[in-house]
Design a protein around this motif. Structure first.
Motif, PDB file in Angstrom:
ATOM      1  N   THR A  26       0.859  -1.197   0.000  1.00 16.77           N
ATOM      2  CA  THR A  26       0.000   0.000   0.000  1.00 16.77           C
ATOM      3  C   THR A  26       0.883   1.231   0.000  1.00 16.77           C
ATOM      4  OG1 THR A  26      -1.656  -1.188   1.319  1.00 16.77           O
ATOM      5  CG2 THR A  26      -1.866   1.204   1.192  1.00 16.77           C
ATOM      6  N   ASP A  27       0.646   2.141  -0.951  1.00  8.62           N
ATOM      7  CA  ASP A  27       1.462   3.358  -0.973  1.00  8.62           C
ATOM      8  C   ASP A  27       0.787   4.459  -0.149  1.00  8.62           C
ATOM      9  OD1 ASP A  27      -0.570   4.454  -2.523  1.00  8.62           O
ATOM     10  OD2 ASP A  27       0.634   4.667  -4.346  1.00  8.62           O
ATOM     11  N   ILE A  28       1.422   5.624  -0.054  1.00 14.88           N
ATOM     12  CA  ILE A  28       0.896   6.683   0.803  1.00 14.88           C
ATOM     13  C   ILE A  28      -0.369   7.331   0.245  1.00 14.88           C
ATOM     14  CG2 ILE A  28       3.165   7.189   1.780  1.00 14.88           C
ATOM     15  CD1 ILE A  28       3.250   9.676  -0.033  1.00 14.88           C
ATOM     16  N   TYR A  29      -0.716   6.997  -1.010  1.00 13.54           N
ATOM     17  CA  TYR A  29      -1.957   7.500  -1.592  1.00 13.54           C
ATOM     18  C   TYR A  29      -3.116   6.526  -1.366  1.00 13.54           C
ATOM     19  CZ  TYR A  29       1.156  10.785  -3.975  1.00 13.54           C
ATOM     20  OH  TYR A  29       2.097  11.762  -4.250  1.00 13.54           O
ATOM     21  N   GLY A  30      -2.824   5.379  -0.767  1.00 14.29           N
ATOM     22  CA  GLY A  30      -3.864   4.400  -0.478  1.00 14.29           C
ATOM     23  C   GLY A  30      -4.024   3.334  -1.535  1.00 14.29           C
ATOM     24  N   GLU A  31      -3.284   3.412  -2.654  1.00 12.68           N
ATOM     25  CA  GLU A  31      -3.400   2.375  -3.682  1.00 12.68           C
ATOM     26  C   GLU A  31      -2.743   1.084  -3.190  1.00 12.68           C
ATOM     27  OE1 GLU A  31      -2.268   1.441  -8.379  1.00 12.68           O
ATOM     28  OE2 GLU A  31      -1.629   3.317  -7.439  1.00 12.68           O
ATOM     29  N   GLN A  32      -3.343  -0.047  -3.559  1.00 11.99           N
ATOM     30  CA  GLN A  32      -2.820  -1.337  -3.121  1.00 11.99           C
ATOM     31  C   GLN A  32      -2.465  -2.214  -4.315  1.00 11.99           C
ATOM     32  OE1 GLN A  32      -6.002  -2.723  -0.545  1.00 11.99           O
ATOM     33  NE2 GLN A  32      -4.914  -1.965   1.253  1.00 11.99           N
ATOM     34  N   LEU A  33      -1.327  -2.890  -4.214  1.00 13.26           N
ATOM     35  CA  LEU A  33      -0.885  -3.860  -5.210  1.00 13.26           C
ATOM     36  C   LEU A  33      -0.769  -5.211  -4.515  1.00 13.26           C
ATOM     37  CD1 LEU A  33       2.038  -1.857  -6.905  1.00 13.26           C
ATOM     38  CD2 LEU A  33      -0.359  -1.979  -7.641  1.00 13.26           C
ATOM     39  N   VAL A  34      -1.345  -6.250  -5.129  1.00 13.04           N
ATOM     40  CA  VAL A  34      -1.259  -7.592  -4.558  1.00 13.04           C
ATOM     41  C   VAL A  34      -0.292  -8.408  -5.407  1.00 13.04           C
ATOM     42  CG1 VAL A  34      -2.501  -9.702  -3.977  1.00 13.04           C
ATOM     43  CG2 VAL A  34      -3.578  -7.476  -3.601  1.00 13.04           C
ATOM     44  N   VAL A  35       0.792  -8.837  -4.772  1.00 11.66           N
ATOM     45  CA  VAL A  35       1.817  -9.641  -5.443  1.00 11.66           C
ATOM     46  C   VAL A  35       1.521 -11.109  -5.156  1.00 11.66           C
ATOM     47  CG1 VAL A  35       4.281 -10.105  -5.630  1.00 11.66           C
ATOM     48  CG2 VAL A  35       3.485  -7.781  -5.106  1.00 11.66           C
ATOM     49  N   PRO A  36       1.329 -11.930  -6.184  1.00 12.09           N
ATOM     50  CA  PRO A  36       1.087 -13.361  -5.945  1.00 12.09           C
ATOM     51  C   PRO A  36       2.250 -13.986  -5.172  1.00 12.09           C
ATOM     52  CG  PRO A  36       0.636 -12.785  -8.231  1.00 12.09           C
ATOM     53  CD  PRO A  36       1.316 -11.601  -7.614  1.00 12.09           C
ATOM     54  N   ALA A  37       1.983 -15.127  -4.555  1.00 11.20           N
ATOM     55  CA  ALA A  37       2.994 -15.799  -3.731  1.00 11.20           C
ATOM     56  C   ALA A  37       4.282 -16.036  -4.523  1.00 11.20           C
ATOM     57  CB  ALA A  37       2.440 -17.125  -3.226  1.00 11.20           C
ATOM     58  N   LEU A  38       5.385 -15.693  -3.884  1.00  9.10           N
ATOM     59  CA  LEU A  38       6.709 -15.881  -4.477  1.00  9.10           C
ATOM     60  C   LEU A  38       7.513 -16.846  -3.612  1.00  9.10           C
ATOM     61  CD1 LEU A  38       7.598 -12.140  -5.257  1.00  9.10           C
ATOM     62  CD2 LEU A  38       6.871 -13.880  -6.915  1.00  9.10           C
ATOM     63  N   PRO A  39       8.399 -17.636  -4.217  1.00 12.14           N
ATOM     64  CA  PRO A  39       9.235 -18.528  -3.398  1.00 12.14           C
ATOM     65  C   PRO A  39      10.189 -17.726  -2.513  1.00 12.14           C
ATOM     66  CG  PRO A  39       9.968 -18.520  -5.683  1.00 12.14           C
ATOM     67  CD  PRO A  39       8.681 -17.765  -5.651  1.00 12.14           C
ATOM     68  N   VAL A  40      10.499 -18.263  -1.352  1.00 17.51           N
ATOM     69  CA  VAL A  40      11.427 -17.590  -0.435  1.00 17.51           C
ATOM     70  C   VAL A  40      12.851 -17.860  -0.920  1.00 17.51           C
ATOM     71  CG1 VAL A  40      12.189 -17.357   1.962  1.00 17.51           C
ATOM     72  CG2 VAL A  40       9.785 -17.868   1.460  1.00 17.51           C
TER      73      VAL A  40
END
Length: 334
Positions: free
Chosen positions: A305-319
């Motif tokens: 979430t950025d300071i403007y309130g927009e949200q990005l969802v990143v799919p699961a990534l390997p560790v």
């Protein structure tokens, strides 16, 4: 002779024949009197002139008299719909409550307007944008600029970079890495301006509002020999072809991990990981990693979430520790 006179049977024409007639006559007279009395009461009672209500009242009264069971006091009231007696349905109290706001009326959950308002006060973008940190969009800050030798690396843990247009932010405005990755426009008194990216922290004696620029960046505003100049600066949301990347910290595993976002256009306000119970916000460190101390959400989907309130969802990534993984996502420009 007294005894024979005492045992003598009564004469049928004088006693026995008259008594059976007197008893029914008294009963009929009593019933007629009661009926007349009830009729008069109902007739003279307010609202009691209606034929239907009067008939019901007389019938009920007669029935009670005949059976010997007393009629409830409310029977005649409920039987007469024309009764003017005030009730709880009176419009006066209702109108008064509507016209005069009160605490109970304000808290009424059935009001659609209030539900919409609450719903609007409880949206993620509003909550996030209300606390973007010390550096806020649309605000110009006064300060000074100094310079130091920089290779693009620093407290934000991005690592060395070929981009030399960078700066270190004073500790107060660095605010536990909230300024990391922010693009800042810096303007000198001469009117010359440059854009730098925050990659480091400038500790004391750097003062609030101070920027410690790379020597390459400072030289575009003034000669290095000037040492220290007055500037104004403000946050930017620049055009960029970069997309956001994710990096797990060295030593990360499914049981402990540090997560870092790189290349975001706007400063980050929050990083969350997906768990069985929903999204979990991770704590940010001064070296710009978000930690999951017990491994919760390590390797799961990530929400930025950025300071403007927009949200990005990143799919699961390997560790994969210390590996930069592209997401193809980017925040909108403002």
């Amino acid at each position: 002779m007294a005894s024979s006179s005492h045992r003598r049977r009564p004469q049928p024409d004088r006693n026995f024949a008259w008594r059976p007639v007197r008893a029914p006559l008294l009963a009929v007279t009593a019933v007629a009197g009661v009926a007349l009395l009830v009729t008069l009461i109902v007739a003279f009672r307010p609202g009691g002139s209606g034929g239907t209500g009067q008939d019901r009242a007389v019938s009920a009264s007669s029935s009670a008299t005949a059976t010997g069971t007393p009629e409830p006091a409310s029977a005649s009231v409920s039987a007469s719909p024309a009764s003017p007696r005030p009730s709880s349905a009176s419009p006066k109290p209702t109108a008064s409550r509507t016209a005069t706001p009160s605490a109970s009326a304000t808290a009424a959950p059935s009001s659609p307007a209030r539900r919409a308002s609450t719903g609007t006060a409880r949206t993620p973008s509003t909550t996030t944008a209300a606390a973007p940190g010390r550096i806020r969009p649309g605000t110009t800050y006064d300060g000074v600029a100094t310079s130091y030798d920089s290779n693009g690396d620093g407290a934000c843990s991005y690592g060395p970079s070929s981009d030399v247009m960078t700066a270190a932010m004073n500790t107060a405005d660095y605010e536990t890495a909230k300024a990391c990755g922010a693009f800042v426009s810096v303007r000198a008194a001469s009117g010359t301006s440059i854009t730098v990216r925050i990659t480091n922290e400038c500790p004391a004696p750097c003062a609030v509002g101070q920027l410690d620029l790379s020597k390459q960046a400072f030289a575009k505003l003034a000669p290095l020999s000037a040492g220290r100049i007055a500037v104004t600066w403000s946050l930017l949301s620049p055009a960029t072809s970069d997309t956001v990347s994710i990096r797990y910290k060295t030593g990360s595993s499914p049981y402990w991990c540090g997560i870092q976002a790189i290349g975001h256009r706007n400063p980050l306000a929050r990083l969350e990981v997906r768990t069985g119970g929903g999204w979990l916000a991770l704590a940010r460190t001064g070296y710009n990693y978000f930690l999951s101390e017990h491994g919760t959400g390590c390797g799961s989907a990530i929400r930025l979430t950025d300071i403007y309130g927009e949200q990005l969802v990143v799919p699961a990534l390997p560790v994969r520790p210390n590996t930069v993984q592209q997401t193809g996502l980017q925040f909108a420009r403002h």
